[in-house]
Design a protein around this motif. Structure first.
Motif, short mmCIF file in Angstrom:
data_model
loop_
_atom_site.label_atom_id
_atom_site.label_comp_id
_atom_site.label_asym_id
_atom_site.label_seq_id
_atom_site.Cartn_x
_atom_site.Cartn_y
_atom_site.Cartn_z
N ARG A 156 0.87 -1.19 0.00
CA ARG A 156 0.00 0.00 0.00
C ARG A 156 0.90 1.24 0.00
O ARG A 156 1.91 1.28 0.71
CB ARG A 156 -0.95 0.01 1.20
CG ARG A 156 -0.27 -0.01 2.55
CD ARG A 156 -1.26 0.13 3.72
NE ARG A 156 -1.79 -1.14 4.15
CZ ARG A 156 -2.32 -1.36 5.35
NH1 ARG A 156 -2.38 -0.38 6.24
NH2 ARG A 156 -2.80 -2.54 5.68
N VAL A 158 1.85 4.62 1.24
CA VAL A 158 1.50 5.27 2.51
C VAL A 158 2.01 6.70 2.61
O VAL A 158 1.68 7.40 3.57
CB VAL A 158 2.05 4.44 3.70
CG1 VAL A 158 1.35 3.10 3.80
CG2 VAL A 158 3.57 4.25 3.59
N THR A 277 0.98 3.15 8.84
CA THR A 277 0.18 3.84 7.83
C THR A 277 -0.38 5.13 8.42
O THR A 277 -0.33 6.20 7.79
CB THR A 277 -0.97 2.94 7.35
OG1 THR A 277 -0.43 1.78 6.70
CG2 THR A 277 -1.86 3.68 6.36
#
Length: 288
Positions: A156, A158, A277
């Protein structure tokens, strides 16, 4: 049957080509590596490695064995990951790999807060300039500056790490851009994006010195030796430094949080990933 630890040492020799290289990889001395390989050869009753003055060379039997051993090692990593991925309690050890600048200046300062929230999770932070292998279990989670391409990884985005030019407030040529001298990386890092960006801005101006890591650049800039290209989350927070106006383009590096797809099912790994995150999102200079 043979001792798997002996086989691990043999694999490290096959990978590095030297006893000393295998020793560095495994964190042992070269005598231990030699002893383990000799023990494996005795167990299998065949010579696997030719010891040359400056290197090691696999015999024909060694080539056959190493291919099978790599499959065994991969299977062993699979077992370890799958067992760990079933963990549902928020206790245990999680290894997080990140570049030295993030490990030292972003992750380490958050250890107290993380410990307060998750006292049963032990974070092991590995500051690595190179990319570790998640499939081989070298880390559970990694922070990467490029989108991962390793098979089996999930990622992901971030954040973004913005760079700009900084110098000491006492730098003699602060108001004279044509006289600026720059702090660059050593030549072995010439392909790094931030090195190319810095040298493009520098143009024909002098390079005052070369250092291998961002922390060194920051310390050198504080000393007044020249102008450094630093991540803004570092430069803006340092009262001894000032951000410089310049005609160059801005420079950004994406930040990706990565784990192996097997580890994504682990509650403890998800917890660590969620924490960082949120940490990146709450840091203005690093937020996506």
């Amino acid at each position: 049957m043979f001792d798997w630890q002996n086989m691990r040492h043999f694999l490290a020799v096959a990978k590095s080509g030297t006893l000393s290289g295998a020793a560095r990889e495994l964190g042992v001395d070269h005598a231990t590596v030699g002893r383990r390989v000799t023990a494996l050869e005795a167990e299998l009753q065949t010579l696997l490695v030719e010891r040359l003055p400056r290197s090691c060379r696999l015999t024909a039997a060694g080539v056959l064995v190493v291919e099978q051993a790599r499959r065994m090692e991969s299977a062993a990593f699979d077992v370890t990951r799958q067992v760990k991925s079933q963990q549902v309690t928020l206790s245990g050890r999680v290894t997080l790999s990140a570049s030295p600048v993030l490990a030292t200046h972003f992750i380490a300062p958050r250890m107290f807060d993380f410990r307060q929230k998750y006292p049963a999770i032990q974070l092991s932070i590995s500051a690595q300039a190179h990319q570790v292998s998640l499939s081989r279990g070298e880390a559970d989670i990694a922070v990467r500056h490029v989108r991962p391409s390793e098979p089996g990884s999930v990622a992901r985005r971030v954040g973004k790490m913005k760079f700009d030019l900084y110098a000491s407030r006492t730098y003699p040529d602060l108001a004279l851009p044509e006289h600026w001298a720059f702090i660059a990386y050593e030549r072995e890092f010439c392909d790094m994006p931030q090195q190319r960006w810095l040298l493009e801005i520098a143009g024909n101006r002098n390079v005052a010195c070369e250092l291998s890591d961002i922390t060194g650049h920051m310390v050198a800039a504080r000393s007044g030796v020249g102008v450094a290209g630093l991540p803004c989350f570092l430069g803006d927070a340092d009262p001894m430094l000032v951000k410089l106006e310049h005609d160059g383009v801005s420079f950004l590096r994406d930040l990706w949080l990565v784990t192996h797809r097997d580890m994504k099912r682990s509650a403890i790994v998800r917890t660590v990933m969620d924490y960082f995150t949120e940490s990146f999102a709450s840091t203005m200079e690093l937020r996506p």
